[in-house]
Design an enzyme around this catalytic site. Structure first.
Site, PDB file in Angstrom:
ATOM      1  N   HIS A  82       0.853  -1.189   0.000  1.00 39.30           N
ATOM      2  CA  HIS A  82       0.000   0.000   0.000  1.00 39.30           C
ATOM      3  C   HIS A  82       0.883   1.232   0.000  1.00 39.30           C
ATOM      4  CE1 HIS A  82      -3.465   2.529   0.870  1.00 39.30           C
ATOM      5  NE2 HIS A  82      -2.650   3.199   1.660  1.00 39.30           N
ATOM      6  N   ASP A 161     -15.224   2.631   7.319  1.00 35.18           N
ATOM      7  CA  ASP A 161     -14.169   3.579   6.920  1.00 35.18           C
ATOM      8  C   ASP A 161     -14.669   4.481   5.796  1.00 35.18           C
ATOM      9  OD1 ASP A 161     -11.474   4.723   6.634  1.00 35.18           O
ATOM     10  OD2 ASP A 161     -11.611   3.744   4.687  1.00 35.18           O
ATOM     11  N   ARG A 168     -14.897  12.808   7.493  1.00 33.76           N
ATOM     12  CA  ARG A 168     -13.648  13.492   7.855  1.00 33.76           C
ATOM     13  C   ARG A 168     -13.262  14.503   6.784  1.00 33.76           C
ATOM     14  NH1 ARG A 168      -9.801   8.835   7.994  1.00 33.76           N
ATOM     15  NH2 ARG A 168      -8.254  10.476   8.188  1.00 33.76           N
ATOM     16  N   SER A 183      -7.767   3.915   9.177  1.00 33.67           N
ATOM     17  CA  SER A 183      -8.463   3.905   7.886  1.00 33.67           C
ATOM     18  C   SER A 183      -7.709   3.019   6.890  1.00 33.67           C
ATOM     19  CB  SER A 183      -8.551   5.352   7.384  1.00 33.67           C
ATOM     20  OG  SER A 183      -8.883   5.409   6.032  1.00 33.67           O
ATOM     21  N   LYS A 187      -8.673  -1.330   5.700  1.00 31.03           N
ATOM     22  CA  LYS A 187      -8.854  -1.837   4.333  1.00 31.03           C
ATOM     23  C   LYS A 187      -7.818  -2.913   4.000  1.00 31.03           C
ATOM     24  CE  LYS A 187      -9.007   2.451   3.247  1.00 31.03           C
ATOM     25  NZ  LYS A 187      -9.161   3.853   2.907  1.00 31.03           N
TER      26      LYS A 187
HETATM   27  N1  URA Z   1      -5.832   7.103   2.851  1.00 35.28           N
HETATM   28  C1  URA Z   1      -6.821   6.418   3.468  1.00 35.28           C
HETATM   29  O1  URA Z   1      -7.219   5.342   3.012  1.00 35.28           O
HETATM   30  N2  URA Z   1      -7.348   6.935   4.596  1.00 35.28           N
HETATM   31  C2  URA Z   1      -6.926   8.093   5.145  1.00 35.28           C
HETATM   32  O2  URA Z   1      -7.445   8.490   6.181  1.00 35.28           O
HETATM   33  C3  URA Z   1      -5.915   8.808   4.485  1.00 35.28           C
HETATM   34  C4  URA Z   1      -5.363   8.272   3.341  1.00 35.28           C
END
Ligand code: URA
Length: 438
Positions: A82, A161, A168, A183, A187
């Site tokens: 990621h 999320d 947010r 967050s 995932k």
């Molecule tokens: N990427 C994400 O998936 N979540 C965040 O809060 C910031 C960047």
């Protein structure tokens, strides 16, 4: 339990229990807590922070809000990567075929770009016919068959999320390290891999502008992953100037293909090999084989040099309905109607190629989207010609704008011009990485 009690407890700087966090996230996902209370909760977390136990509980509560992907059919030990998002970051297009070529299976769900950050799916869709909408069983079957499949998110992974992130975004609560860490990790954990390599970007083109903040974010994500039994590596990598030369979807695919042919920009090649080496290392260690990072680097360089990575990329393109001729001849990828160059006003040494204005210029030309359903133009973008540390003479090309619609051309050109600083004194090339955390 009452939402207001939990908000007040966090507002007053106390640690929340896992039960309180789980209850809050469950109730918010079920629409039993309104957005204004969830916003107050996020602001309290932003101002007061969370410890690792709280962030782990928050992450697990968001994982539990949706489905998780079972990758056991793909391999005994699956590795994922990621990136926290960077300008010109087409790393997945090179790294995933390379590790897959060395026998590490990859079944990855990637995202689309939003705002200034690009998305792997949009880049792949620059290849005519390429289908990112793979059903989950198709994704897994393809990864079993050829070792590599890259699709969009099909299942509802961590829907809490999705809901919280949208909130947010409009309540000034994105830049909170515990909220970003939970967050991203929710995932990644829901996506099923046992080993996770995080590429945490730091610099003016990244979420985290200081090394200390990036280190804190990386440490928190590594801590969460470890707490739930995942093997973690986090790299801190520089995002002050674009990665490689190309910014824009088809331009980035072409650069990835040239890189897989052994003809990529030096910084992007080095960056990709390092991320891939850590994935390979995790896969070897996870499978109980002796793991050696230098041996991993050597094996990956060989797979780059002898074209095995490119073959794997071509196999994936064919398997997903893309036109493989574009892999063999990248000039067949979508091309913009005109190219406009920006040249150096004076000679000297390149001291700065600011990533953010370059990304903004590519966005204005049509390479990005403001809202989820906006259309993007795959052909447009910016190709930088020189990077920090390079020597230039007056009149040399600094960057080329690839343009279809001239409406925003003047503004884009000004942004690119202003992104460059030329110094009379020699400038050292900046480091690619600021550290690694296992
Ligand atoms: N990427 C994400 O998936 N979540 C965040 O809060 C910031 C960047």
């Amino acid at each position: 339990m009452h939402a207001v009690d939990i908000i007040e407890k966090k507002r007053d700087g106390e640690a929340l229990s896992p039960e309180e966090i789980k209850w809050f996230i469950q109730a918010y996902t079920a629409d039993d807590i309104p957005d204004y209370q969830a916003a107050a909760f996020c602001m309290a977390v932003l101002l007061r922070g969370m410890d690792t136990a709280e962030v782990t509980a928050l992450t697990l509560a968001m994982v539990a809000s949706g489905d998780t992907l079972d990758l056991s059919a793909v391999g005994d030990y699956v590795v994922d990567k990621h990136s926290s998002g960077g300008v010109g970051d087409k790393t997945s297009l090179v790294v995933l075929p390379l590790v897959a070529a060395l026998g590490v299976p990859v079944a990855k769900m990637s995202g689309r770009g939003l705002g200034l950050s690009g998305g792997t799916l949009d880049k792949l869709e620059a290849i005519a016919g390429f289908n990112v909408n793979l059903a989950e069983d198709v994704l897994i079957a393809q990864a079993q068959r050829i070792g590599l499949a890259l699709g969009g998110q099909t299942r509802q992974l961590a829907p809490a999320d999705g809901k919280l992130y949208a909130l947010r975004d409009v309540t000034g609560t994105v830049p909170s390290i515990p909220l970003i860490a939970s967050s991203i990790m929710s995932k990644k954990i829901a996506a099923g891999a046992q080993g996770i390599v995080l590429d945490v970007k730091v610099g003016e083109g990244a979420f985290m502008e200081s090394i200390d903040a990036a280190r804190e974010l990386a440490a928190m994500m590594v801590g969460i992953g470890r707490n739930v039994g995942r093997d973690m590596v986090a790299l801190l990598s520089s995002m002050d100037q674009p990665l490689g030369l190309a910014v824009g979807n088809a331009l980035e695919v072409a650069e990835a293909i040239h890189t897989l042919r052994g003809d990529g920009p030096a910084d992007f090649v080095a960056h990709s090999l390092e991320v891939a080496a850590h994935m390979l290392y995790l896969a070897e260690a996870g499978a109980g084989r002796p793991a050696d990072i230098d041996a991993a680097r050597g094996a990956l360089s060989a797979a780059l040099d002898d074209g095995r990575g490119l073959d794997k990329f071509r196999q994936m393109v064919s398997a997903q309905g893309g036109d493989p001729r574009m892999v063999d001849e990248p000039s067949l990828l979508p091309q913009a109607a005109q190219t406009i160059t920006v040249t150096a006003p004076t000679g000297g040494y390149v001291a700065r190629v600011a990533a953010r204005p370059i990304a903004r210029a590519a966005f204005l030309l049509g390479a990005g989207r403001e809202r989820k359903d906006d259309k993007i133009d795959p052909a447009v973008g910016v190709r930088v010609a020189v990077k920090v540390g390079d020597a230039v003479s007056a009149g040399d090309v600094l960057a080329t704008l690839h343009v279809n619609d001239s409406a925003a051309l003047d503004q884009a050109r000004q942004l690119v011009e202003a992104a460059y600083h030329i110094s009379a004194e020699p400038v050292a090339r900046p480091p690619l990485f600021h550290g690694v955390m296992r």
